[in-house]
Design a protein around this motif. Structure first.
Motif, PDB file in Angstrom:
ATOM      1  N   MET A  39     -10.268   1.061  15.508  1.00 64.24           N
ATOM      2  CA  MET A  39      -9.671   1.977  14.563  1.00 64.24           C
ATOM      3  C   MET A  39      -9.162   1.180  13.363  1.00 64.24           C
ATOM      4  O   MET A  39      -8.588   0.109  13.517  1.00 64.24           O
ATOM      5  N   LYS A  40      -9.381   1.703  12.168  1.00 66.11           N
ATOM      6  CA  LYS A  40      -8.892   1.074  10.950  1.00 66.11           C
ATOM      7  C   LYS A  40      -7.782   1.946  10.382  1.00 66.11           C
ATOM      8  O   LYS A  40      -7.960   3.147  10.188  1.00 66.11           O
ATOM      9  N   ILE A  41      -6.635   1.333  10.127  1.00 69.08           N
ATOM     10  CA  ILE A  41      -5.491   2.024   9.544  1.00 69.08           C
ATOM     11  C   ILE A  41      -5.232   1.406   8.179  1.00 69.08           C
ATOM     12  O   ILE A  41      -5.120   0.178   8.043  1.00 69.08           O
ATOM     13  N   TRP A  42      -5.159   2.248   7.171  1.00 69.71           N
ATOM     14  CA  TRP A  42      -4.911   1.803   5.804  1.00 69.71           C
ATOM     15  C   TRP A  42      -3.413   1.859   5.543  1.00 69.71           C
ATOM     16  O   TRP A  42      -2.764   2.872   5.785  1.00 69.71           O
ATOM     17  N   VAL A  43      -2.853   0.755   5.056  1.00 69.64           N
ATOM     18  CA  VAL A  43      -1.418   0.660   4.797  1.00 69.64           C
ATOM     19  C   VAL A  43      -1.225   0.398   3.298  1.00 69.64           C
ATOM     20  O   VAL A  43      -1.691  -0.607   2.773  1.00 69.64           O
ATOM     21  N   ASN A  44      -0.551   1.324   2.630  1.00 77.17           N
ATOM     22  CA  ASN A  44      -0.215   1.166   1.213  1.00 77.17           C
ATOM     23  C   ASN A  44       1.262   0.833   1.113  1.00 77.17           C
ATOM     24  O   ASN A  44       2.108   1.531   1.694  1.00 77.17           O
ATOM     25  N   GLU A  45       1.557  -0.222   0.376  1.00 80.58           N
ATOM     26  CA  GLU A  45       2.931  -0.688   0.252  1.00 80.58           C
ATOM     27  C   GLU A  45       3.286  -0.900  -1.212  1.00 80.58           C
ATOM     28  O   GLU A  45       2.472  -1.389  -1.993  1.00 80.58           O
ATOM     29  N   GLN A  46       4.503  -0.522  -1.557  1.00 83.35           N
ATOM     30  CA  GLN A  46       5.047  -0.792  -2.878  1.00 83.35           C
ATOM     31  C   GLN A  46       6.181  -1.792  -2.663  1.00 83.35           C
ATOM     32  O   GLN A  46       7.093  -1.548  -1.870  1.00 83.35           O
ATOM     33  N   LEU A  47       6.060  -2.952  -3.328  1.00 87.01           N
ATOM     34  CA  LEU A  47       7.008  -4.047  -3.115  1.00 87.01           C
ATOM     35  C   LEU A  47       7.755  -4.378  -4.399  1.00 87.01           C
ATOM     36  O   LEU A  47       7.160  -4.389  -5.493  1.00 87.01           O
ATOM     37  N   ASP A  48       9.039  -4.680  -4.253  1.00 88.86           N
ATOM     38  CA  ASP A  48       9.833  -5.059  -5.419  1.00 88.86           C
ATOM     39  C   ASP A  48       9.591  -6.536  -5.747  1.00 88.86           C
ATOM     40  O   ASP A  48       8.874  -7.228  -5.016  1.00 88.86           O
ATOM     41  N   PRO A  49      10.165  -7.040  -6.842  1.00 90.98           N
ATOM     42  CA  PRO A  49       9.897  -8.428  -7.257  1.00 90.98           C
ATOM     43  C   PRO A  49      10.277  -9.483  -6.218  1.00 90.98           C
ATOM     44  O   PRO A  49       9.710 -10.565  -6.193  1.00 90.98           O
ATOM     45  N   ALA A  50      11.204  -9.162  -5.329  1.00 92.31           N
ATOM     46  CA  ALA A  50      11.611 -10.107  -4.288  1.00 92.31           C
ATOM     47  C   ALA A  50      10.691 -10.032  -3.068  1.00 92.31           C
ATOM     48  O   ALA A  50      10.854 -10.782  -2.117  1.00 92.31           O
ATOM     49  N   GLY A  51       9.715  -9.112  -3.094  1.00 94.59           N
ATOM     50  CA  GLY A  51       8.795  -8.964  -1.981  1.00 94.59           C
ATOM     51  C   GLY A  51       9.292  -8.027  -0.900  1.00 94.59           C
ATOM     52  O   GLY A  51       8.705  -7.950   0.177  1.00 94.59           O
ATOM     53  N   LEU A  52      10.383  -7.305  -1.187  1.00 94.72           N
ATOM     54  CA  LEU A  52      10.921  -6.364  -0.221  1.00 94.72           C
ATOM     55  C   LEU A  52      10.146  -5.056  -0.277  1.00 94.72           C
ATOM     56  O   LEU A  52       9.840  -4.549  -1.363  1.00 94.72           O
ATOM     57  N   LEU A  53       9.848  -4.523   0.875  1.00 93.14           N
ATOM     58  CA  LEU A  53       9.100  -3.278   0.988  1.00 93.14           C
ATOM     59  C   LEU A  53       9.971  -2.119   0.528  1.00 93.14           C
ATOM     60  O   LEU A  53      11.070  -1.915   1.036  1.00 93.14           O
ATOM     61  N   TYR A  54       9.471  -1.374  -0.448  1.00 92.31           N
ATOM     62  CA  TYR A  54      10.213  -0.253  -1.009  1.00 92.31           C
ATOM     63  C   TYR A  54       9.696   1.066  -0.449  1.00 92.31           C
ATOM     64  O   TYR A  54      10.461   1.923  -0.054  1.00 92.31           O
ATOM     65  N   VAL A  55       8.375   1.231  -0.428  1.00 93.36           N
ATOM     66  CA  VAL A  55       7.730   2.437   0.089  1.00 93.36           C
ATOM     67  C   VAL A  55       6.485   2.013   0.857  1.00 93.36           C
ATOM     68  O   VAL A  55       5.779   1.098   0.454  1.00 93.36           O
ATOM     69  N   CYS A  56       6.205   2.718   1.962  1.00 87.22           N
ATOM     70  CA  CYS A  56       5.018   2.410   2.754  1.00 87.22           C
ATOM     71  C   CYS A  56       4.475   3.698   3.365  1.00 87.22           C
ATOM     72  O   CYS A  56       5.224   4.458   3.974  1.00 87.22           O
ATOM     73  N   ILE A  57       3.173   3.912   3.184  1.00 87.99           N
ATOM     74  CA  ILE A  57       2.486   5.042   3.799  1.00 87.99           C
ATOM     75  C   ILE A  57       1.232   4.505   4.477  1.00 87.99           C
ATOM     76  O   ILE A  57       0.473   3.746   3.878  1.00 87.99           O
ATOM     77  N   ALA A  58       1.030   4.908   5.725  1.00 89.54           N
ATOM     78  CA  ALA A  58      -0.128   4.459   6.498  1.00 89.54           C
ATOM     79  C   ALA A  58      -0.933   5.670   6.953  1.00 89.54           C
ATOM     80  O   ALA A  58      -0.367   6.699   7.310  1.00 89.54           O
ATOM     81  N   CYS A  59      -2.269   5.524   6.918  1.00 89.96           N
ATOM     82  CA  CYS A  59      -3.131   6.624   7.354  1.00 89.96           C
ATOM     83  C   CYS A  59      -4.476   6.071   7.817  1.00 89.96           C
ATOM     84  O   CYS A  59      -4.818   4.925   7.558  1.00 89.96           O
TER      85      CYS A  59
END
Length: 68
Positions: free
Chosen positions: A1-21
């Motif tokens: 199974m392949k799961i796509w993970v989209n991440e929005q990261l701030d300048p420090a590399g901290l995860l701000y938003v994440c949606i997986a499908c």
């Protein structure tokens, strides 16, 4: 199974938003939305959008919105 993970990261590399499908088209649409929602100021400051694939839900960040 392949799961796509989209991440929005701030300048420090901290995860701000994440949606997986499991649907590639949905993942591409999500990435486009993430990109469009970043302001020019955020982009200049170093915010990034990243898409990656994983093979298990265990590899998806716990804080992610998971669309199945």
């Amino acid at each position: 199974m392949k799961i796509w993970v989209n991440e929005q990261l701030d300048p420090a590399g901290l995860l701000y938003v994440c949606i997986a499908c499991c649907d590639e088209q949905q993942a591409q649409d999500c990435r486009q939305s993430f990109e469009e929602n970043l302001t020019q100021q955020q982009k200049s400051a170093g915010w990034i959008v990243r898409t990656r694939t994983v093979e298990s839900w265990d590899e998806v960040p716990a804080s992610a919105l998971k669309l199945d």
